[in-house]
Structure formats: C-alpha cells, structure tokens
Design a protein around this motif. Structure first.
Motif, PDB file in Angstrom:
ATOM      1  N   ASP A  29       0.856  -1.181   0.000  1.00 52.57           N
ATOM      2  CA  ASP A  29       0.000   0.000   0.000  1.00 52.57           C
ATOM      3  C   ASP A  29       0.895   1.236   0.000  1.00 52.57           C
ATOM      4  O   ASP A  29       1.866   1.298   0.756  1.00 52.57           O
ATOM      5  CB  ASP A  29      -0.901  -0.013   1.244  1.00 52.57           C
ATOM      6  CG  ASP A  29      -2.016   1.005   1.193  1.00 52.57           C
ATOM      7  OD1 ASP A  29      -1.717   2.205   0.994  1.00 52.57           O
ATOM      8  OD2 ASP A  29      -3.184   0.618   1.354  1.00 52.57           O
ATOM      9  N   ALA A  30       0.574   2.203  -0.835  1.00 53.32           N
ATOM     10  CA  ALA A  30       1.381   3.427  -0.934  1.00 53.32           C
ATOM     11  C   ALA A  30       1.236   4.304   0.308  1.00 53.32           C
ATOM     12  O   ALA A  30       2.097   5.132   0.596  1.00 53.32           O
ATOM     13  CB  ALA A  30       0.988   4.223  -2.177  1.00 53.32           C
ATOM     14  N   MET A  31       0.132   4.133   1.029  1.00 50.93           N
ATOM     15  CA  MET A  31      -0.104   4.882   2.267  1.00 50.93           C
ATOM     16  C   MET A  31      -0.503   3.887   3.358  1.00 50.93           C
ATOM     17  O   MET A  31      -1.670   3.807   3.759  1.00 50.93           O
ATOM     18  CB  MET A  31      -1.193   5.934   2.050  1.00 50.93           C
ATOM     19  CG  MET A  31      -0.831   6.966   1.002  1.00 50.93           C
ATOM     20  SD  MET A  31      -2.043   8.279   0.764  1.00 50.93           S
ATOM     21  CE  MET A  31      -3.572   7.409   0.655  1.00 50.93           C
ATOM     22  N   PRO A  32       0.471   3.115   3.844  1.00 50.97           N
ATOM     23  CA  PRO A  32       0.155   2.001   4.741  1.00 50.97           C
ATOM     24  C   PRO A  32      -0.260   2.422   6.148  1.00 50.97           C
ATOM     25  O   PRO A  32       0.173   3.451   6.666  1.00 50.97           O
ATOM     26  CB  PRO A  32       1.474   1.224   4.781  1.00 50.97           C
ATOM     27  CG  PRO A  32       2.513   2.259   4.548  1.00 50.97           C
ATOM     28  CD  PRO A  32       1.900   3.232   3.570  1.00 50.97           C
ATOM     29  N   LEU A  33      -1.090   1.570   6.737  1.00 53.67           N
ATOM     30  CA  LEU A  33      -1.440   1.729   8.148  1.00 53.67           C
ATOM     31  C   LEU A  33      -0.266   1.297   9.025  1.00 53.67           C
ATOM     32  O   LEU A  33      -0.003   1.908  10.059  1.00 53.67           O
ATOM     33  CB  LEU A  33      -2.661   0.874   8.490  1.00 53.67           C
ATOM     34  CG  LEU A  33      -3.973   1.300   7.865  1.00 53.67           C
ATOM     35  CD1 LEU A  33      -5.041   0.231   8.069  1.00 53.67           C
ATOM     36  CD2 LEU A  33      -4.428   2.630   8.449  1.00 53.67           C
ATOM     37  N   VAL A  34       0.400   0.218   8.617  1.00 55.63           N
ATOM     38  CA  VAL A  34       1.558  -0.320   9.331  1.00 55.63           C
ATOM     39  C   VAL A  34       2.537  -0.881   8.308  1.00 55.63           C
ATOM     40  O   VAL A  34       2.182  -1.080   7.140  1.00 55.63           O
ATOM     41  CB  VAL A  34       1.154  -1.433  10.334  1.00 55.63           C
ATOM     42  CG1 VAL A  34       0.227  -0.913  11.416  1.00 55.63           C
ATOM     43  CG2 VAL A  34       0.539  -2.612   9.620  1.00 55.63           C
ATOM     44  N   HIS A  95      -7.264  -5.590   1.745  1.00 59.92           N
ATOM     45  CA  HIS A  95      -6.149  -5.079   2.540  1.00 59.92           C
ATOM     46  C   HIS A  95      -5.657  -6.202   3.442  1.00 59.92           C
ATOM     47  O   HIS A  95      -6.449  -6.823   4.151  1.00 59.92           O
ATOM     48  CB  HIS A  95      -6.613  -3.928   3.454  1.00 59.92           C
ATOM     49  CG  HIS A  95      -7.029  -2.697   2.746  1.00 59.92           C
ATOM     50  ND1 HIS A  95      -6.186  -1.626   2.553  1.00 59.92           N
ATOM     51  CD2 HIS A  95      -8.213  -2.341   2.195  1.00 59.92           C
ATOM     52  CE1 HIS A  95      -6.836  -0.663   1.917  1.00 59.92           C
ATOM     53  NE2 HIS A  95      -8.071  -1.080   1.692  1.00 59.92           N
ATOM     54  N   LEU A  96      -4.376  -6.459   3.423  1.00 61.50           N
ATOM     55  CA  LEU A  96      -3.731  -7.370   4.367  1.00 61.50           C
ATOM     56  C   LEU A  96      -2.850  -6.514   5.273  1.00 61.50           C
ATOM     57  O   LEU A  96      -1.935  -5.835   4.786  1.00 61.50           O
ATOM     58  CB  LEU A  96      -2.890  -8.420   3.639  1.00 61.50           C
ATOM     59  CG  LEU A  96      -3.670  -9.416   2.789  1.00 61.50           C
ATOM     60  CD1 LEU A  96      -2.706 -10.344   2.045  1.00 61.50           C
ATOM     61  CD2 LEU A  96      -4.620 -10.223   3.657  1.00 61.50           C
ATOM     62  N   VAL A  97      -3.154  -6.524   6.561  1.00 58.14           N
ATOM     63  CA  VAL A  97      -2.488  -5.616   7.490  1.00 58.14           C
ATOM     64  C   VAL A  97      -1.894  -6.412   8.653  1.00 58.14           C
ATOM     65  O   VAL A  97      -2.635  -7.059   9.403  1.00 58.14           O
ATOM     66  CB  VAL A  97      -3.495  -4.567   8.029  1.00 58.14           C
ATOM     67  CG1 VAL A  97      -2.797  -3.597   8.971  1.00 58.14           C
ATOM     68  CG2 VAL A  97      -4.174  -3.818   6.885  1.00 58.14           C
ATOM     69  N   PRO A  98      -0.558  -6.375   8.800  1.00 55.36           N
ATOM     70  CA  PRO A  98       0.042  -7.018   9.966  1.00 55.36           C
ATOM     71  C   PRO A  98      -0.478  -6.370  11.257  1.00 55.36           C
ATOM     72  O   PRO A  98      -0.472  -5.138  11.377  1.00 55.36           O
ATOM     73  CB  PRO A  98       1.538  -6.754   9.790  1.00 55.36           C
ATOM     74  CG  PRO A  98       1.703  -6.502   8.319  1.00 55.36           C
ATOM     75  CD  PRO A  98       0.440  -5.812   7.905  1.00 55.36           C
ATOM     76  N   ASN A 106      -7.179   0.434  12.002  1.00 58.04           N
ATOM     77  CA  ASN A 106      -8.060   1.597  12.059  1.00 58.04           C
ATOM     78  C   ASN A 106      -7.701   2.536  10.905  1.00 58.04           C
ATOM     79  O   ASN A 106      -6.639   3.163  10.906  1.00 58.04           O
ATOM     80  CB  ASN A 106      -7.901   2.304  13.401  1.00 58.04           C
ATOM     81  CG  ASN A 106      -8.852   3.469  13.560  1.00 58.04           C
ATOM     82  OD1 ASN A 106      -9.428   3.971  12.592  1.00 58.04           O
ATOM     83  ND2 ASN A 106      -9.007   3.920  14.793  1.00 58.04           N
ATOM     84  N   PHE A 107      -8.583   2.646   9.936  1.00 59.08           N
ATOM     85  CA  PHE A 107      -8.311   3.454   8.753  1.00 59.08           C
ATOM     86  C   PHE A 107      -8.347   4.956   9.033  1.00 59.08           C
ATOM     87  O   PHE A 107      -8.047   5.750   8.152  1.00 59.08           O
ATOM     88  CB  PHE A 107      -9.264   3.082   7.618  1.00 59.08           C
ATOM     89  CG  PHE A 107      -8.904   1.769   6.967  1.00 59.08           C
ATOM     90  CD1 PHE A 107      -8.031   1.721   5.899  1.00 59.08           C
ATOM     91  CD2 PHE A 107      -9.405   0.576   7.464  1.00 59.08           C
ATOM     92  CE1 PHE A 107      -7.669   0.517   5.322  1.00 59.08           C
ATOM     93  CE2 PHE A 107      -9.054  -0.634   6.892  1.00 59.08           C
ATOM     94  CZ  PHE A 107      -8.184  -0.671   5.816  1.00 59.08           C
TER      95      PHE A 107
END
Length: 129
Positions: A29-34, A95-98, A106-107
């Motif tokens: 993701d270009a703007m990742p959560l983590v 979305h796959l989020v570690p 939390n977006f």
C-alpha cells in the motif's frame, strides 16, 4: 472503469509488487497503516468484490491466503488482518495488514510514509519469506 489499480496492473504506475499471477497482483500500500500493509487486487476490473464470479472470488481468496502467509513470516506481528472496504478505489481489493493490536486496522490512523529504500526492503523481506 479504469482506476489507479488498473494503471498499476498495466505498469503505467510503479508499485512495490509482492506477487503476481495471470489473475491477481499484490503490492505494498502506498499509504500504509503499518509496515507490510499489502493490497491484493484482481486484474479483472470489477468495482465490488462480491460482483466477482464465484470462481474468480475463490481464486482471489486463495491468492490472498498465500500472500498473508508470506507477510506473517516476514513482518513481526501477532496475525495478519483482513479488510475489504472498497470506498477509496472503485476496483475490488483486499487489505492485508500485519496486526499487533486492534488499533493497527483503524483506517482513521495517520498513514505511514516510508522512503523508497524502506519500501524496497519491506518488499524484499515479504517476497523472500
């Protein structure tokens, strides 16, 4: 219904690709959560994930499962979370989020910014997992 994902798939826009087959692509993701936040996208231009035909839907989740396992091996986390939102880009994607806490998915969180070198290192670690 061309989207930014269609341009990534065609190579018009660069990405940090994790994996690709004839029907899917996974990229950071270009703007990742983590760190390690990855998008899994069908190459077929379909806006809503539930509009994929049954076979394509099953194939997408099988591809996603493989990518999630790679992420889990590469990125220190308790598990890899999944989100299907679809409001930000009109092209089905997962979305796959570690995750290490519920807050990681939390977006509304401030998105992280990595240098190109950091993205390449994350990309390499997931590919090599």
């Amino acid at each position: 219904m061309s989207s930014i994902f269609s341009k990534i798939i065609s190579g018009e826009i660069p990405s940090y690709k994790i994996a690709e087959d004839e029907k899917h692509i996974a990229f950071l993701d270009a703007m990742p959560l983590v760190k390690g936040h990855t998008l899994v996208v069908p190459k077929k231009e379909v806006d809503l994930i539930f509009d994929l035909d049954s076979e394509d839907y099953k194939d997408l989740w099988a591809f996603t499962q493989d990518i999630a396992k790679q992420i889990k091996k590469a990125i220190p986390c308790k598990r890899v979370g999944i989100a299907v939102v679809g409001l930000e880009v009109p092209h089905a994607h997962i979305h796959l989020v570690p995750l290490n806490s519920m807050d990681d998915l939390n977006f509304k969180n401030v998105r992280l910014i990595f240098s190109p070198e950091e993205y390449k290192e994350i990309q390499k670690s997931i590919i090599n997992a």
